[in-house]
Scaffold this motif. Structure first.
Motif, PDB file in Angstrom:
ATOM      1  N   VAL A  77       0.870  -1.188   0.000  1.00 42.68           N
ATOM      2  CA  VAL A  77       0.000   0.000   0.000  1.00 42.68           C
ATOM      3  C   VAL A  77       0.896   1.223   0.000  1.00 42.68           C
ATOM      4  N   LEU A  78       0.771   2.055  -1.038  1.00 42.13           N
ATOM      5  CA  LEU A  78       1.613   3.238  -1.176  1.00 42.13           C
ATOM      6  C   LEU A  78       1.028   4.418  -0.407  1.00 42.13           C
ATOM      7  N   ASP A  79       1.912   5.341   0.006  1.00 38.89           N
ATOM      8  CA  ASP A  79       1.447   6.544   0.703  1.00 38.89           C
ATOM      9  C   ASP A  79       0.531   7.366  -0.193  1.00 38.89           C
ATOM     10  N   GLU A  80       0.829   7.387  -1.490  1.00 39.29           N
ATOM     11  CA  GLU A  80      -0.016   8.138  -2.419  1.00 39.29           C
ATOM     12  C   GLU A  80      -1.440   7.569  -2.444  1.00 39.29           C
ATOM     13  N   GLU A  81      -1.550   6.252  -2.344  1.00 40.77           N
ATOM     14  CA  GLU A  81      -2.866   5.614  -2.341  1.00 40.77           C
ATOM     15  C   GLU A  81      -3.644   5.944  -1.079  1.00 40.77           C
ATOM     16  N   LEU A  82      -2.938   6.045   0.042  1.00 40.26           N
ATOM     17  CA  LEU A  82      -3.599   6.421   1.301  1.00 40.26           C
ATOM     18  C   LEU A  82      -4.099   7.864   1.240  1.00 40.26           C
ATOM     19  N   ARG A  83      -3.317   8.723   0.585  1.00 37.79           N
ATOM     20  CA  ARG A  83      -3.728  10.125   0.482  1.00 37.79           C
ATOM     21  C   ARG A  83      -4.918  10.300  -0.444  1.00 37.79           C
ATOM     22  N   GLU A  84      -5.109   9.363  -1.371  1.00 43.99           N
ATOM     23  CA  GLU A  84      -6.200   9.474  -2.338  1.00 43.99           C
ATOM     24  C   GLU A  84      -7.320   8.481  -2.056  1.00 43.99           C
ATOM     25  N   LEU A  85      -7.541   8.153  -0.797  1.00 46.97           N
ATOM     26  CA  LEU A  85      -8.609   7.216  -0.442  1.00 46.97           C
ATOM     27  C   LEU A  85      -9.961   7.748  -0.899  1.00 46.97           C
ATOM     28  N   PRO A  86     -10.866   6.865  -1.347  1.00 51.36           N
ATOM     29  CA  PRO A  86     -12.194   7.306  -1.780  1.00 51.36           C
ATOM     30  C   PRO A  86     -13.100   7.636  -0.605  1.00 51.36           C
ATOM     31  N   LEU A  87     -12.716   8.641   0.167  1.00 53.80           N
ATOM     32  CA  LEU A  87     -13.488   9.076   1.330  1.00 53.80           C
ATOM     33  C   LEU A  87     -13.735  10.576   1.226  1.00 53.80           C
ATOM     34  N   PRO A  88     -14.943  11.041   1.580  1.00 49.64           N
ATOM     35  CA  PRO A  88     -15.170  12.490   1.577  1.00 49.64           C
ATOM     36  C   PRO A  88     -14.349  13.209   2.634  1.00 49.64           C
ATOM     37  N   THR A  89     -13.883  12.452   3.642  1.00 46.85           N
ATOM     38  CA  THR A  89     -13.113  13.070   4.728  1.00 46.85           C
ATOM     39  C   THR A  89     -11.607  12.973   4.504  1.00 46.85           C
ATOM     40  N   ALA A  90     -11.185  12.486   3.325  1.00 43.46           N
ATOM     41  CA  ALA A  90      -9.756  12.324   3.085  1.00 43.46           C
ATOM     42  C   ALA A  90      -9.023  13.654   3.111  1.00 43.46           C
TER      43      ALA A  90
END
Length: 322
Positions: free
Chosen positions: A75-88
């Motif tokens: 799991v990349l840091d970029e993927e965590l930053r772009e999570l499909p969440l409105p609260t991201a």
């Protein structure tokens, strides 16, 4: 002011407030490293790859989720930053509550929210003043460090503060921790209230709220650096023997609190607890009523005696003759 650790926006209904998150606290603890005491060589923790049996530099290290012993999903840091969440990238306010209704046990680390640019100034000030006037706090949701979190927005002076909050299921049930039920007298509770009054303060400044542990540790380090013996532990002040009586302990504590403030330590007259005062008043009224009833009864008895004497005199008089 320290650098920003997160940037995004506060979502307030249809209002958006661009903000940056800045740490609101500092840690002044003395930090230690690990050393080999025989030669004072630095002991370090090195990161090794199990498969290649070699040390791995930081740029080659990332996150992974172990699905099974033989399968790991990177799991990349970029993927965590772009999570499909409105609260991201948004601190989304979901409710407003009275500020005093939040259990302090649920409140975690605090951060300042800094308005980002001129466009954020007006809505930022609007939210801050609205919270201040209504004495409310805002409950929000946001995503940090790989999970969605609850947050509490409140006002501190001219700034908005965001506190991380624990979810309800993260608070353990305190059931079974309370001691067995005990009986307390009104006098004991009243004396405890007097002690609380004596120890009440308007601020938390002064020597009582200084970090004496860090100060003492700095003295030890300085003495050893100069080749001197560490400072000796001061002898504790001689105090009275162990007090077993709760009321005596409370009264002694009140006297000490008064002495620490430079107040007169002579005994003061405390108001009686309400129940006892009411009982004494009732007893006094009952006594007054009883005395009044006795006086009335005595007056009636005297009146009856006087009436009988008068009747007896009339019957013993002789009739007049012509």
């Amino acid at each position: 002011m320290p650098r920003s650790i997160w940037s995004g926006a506060i979502s307030f209904g249809l209002v958006t407030i661009p903000v940056a998150v800045v740490p609101a606290t500092e840690d002044h603890s003395v930090r230690f490293h690990q050393y080999h005491l025989e030669d004072m060589g630095r002991v370090r923790v090195r990161k090794y790859c199990e498969k290649e049996d070699r040390e791995v530099p930081s740029e080659e290290i990332g996150k992974g989720y172990e699905v099974s012993r033989d399968q790991v999903v990177p799991v990349l840091d970029e993927e965590l930053r772009e999570l499909p969440l409105p609260t991201a990238k948004t601190i989304e306010i979901v409710a407003f509550v009275p500020a005093e209704s939040i259990d302090p046990l649920r409140i975690g680390e605090g951060y300042y929210l800094q308005a980002s640019g001129a466009v954020a100034a007006k809505p930022y000030a609007l939210l801050r003043q609205a919270l201040e006037r209504t004495s409310k706090a805002a409950v929000a949701k946001f995503a940090w460090h790989g999970r969605e979190r609850l947050g509490l927005l409140r006002v501190r002076e001219e700034a908005l503060v965001l506190h991380a909050m624990r979810w309800p299921d993260e608070i353990r049930d305190p059931g079974g921790l309370a001691p067995p039920e005990v009986r307390l007298s009104d006098d004991e509770i009243t004396e405890a209230e007097h002690l609380i009054d004596r120890m009440t303060r308007d601020d938390l400044g002064g020597p009582d709220f200084a970090d004496h542990y860090t100060e003492a540790l700095a003295q030890v380090i300085e003495a050893k650096r100069e080749g001197q013996a560490p400072p000796e532990v001061p002898e504790p002040e001689a105090g009275p023997g162990k007090v077993l009586d709760l009321m005596a302990a409370l009264q002694e504590s009140v006297a000490r609190a008064k002495a620490s403030r430079g107040e007169d330590t002579e005994a003061e007259v405390h108001e009686l607890p309400r129940k006892k005062a009411a009982a004494r008043t009732t007893a006094r009224k009952a006594a007054d009523t009883s005395a009044a009833s006795g006086e009335k009864a005595a007056a009636k008895k005297a009146a009856k005696k006087a009436s009988r004497r008068s009747t007896a005199k009339k019957t013993t008089r002789r009739p007049r003759t012509a």
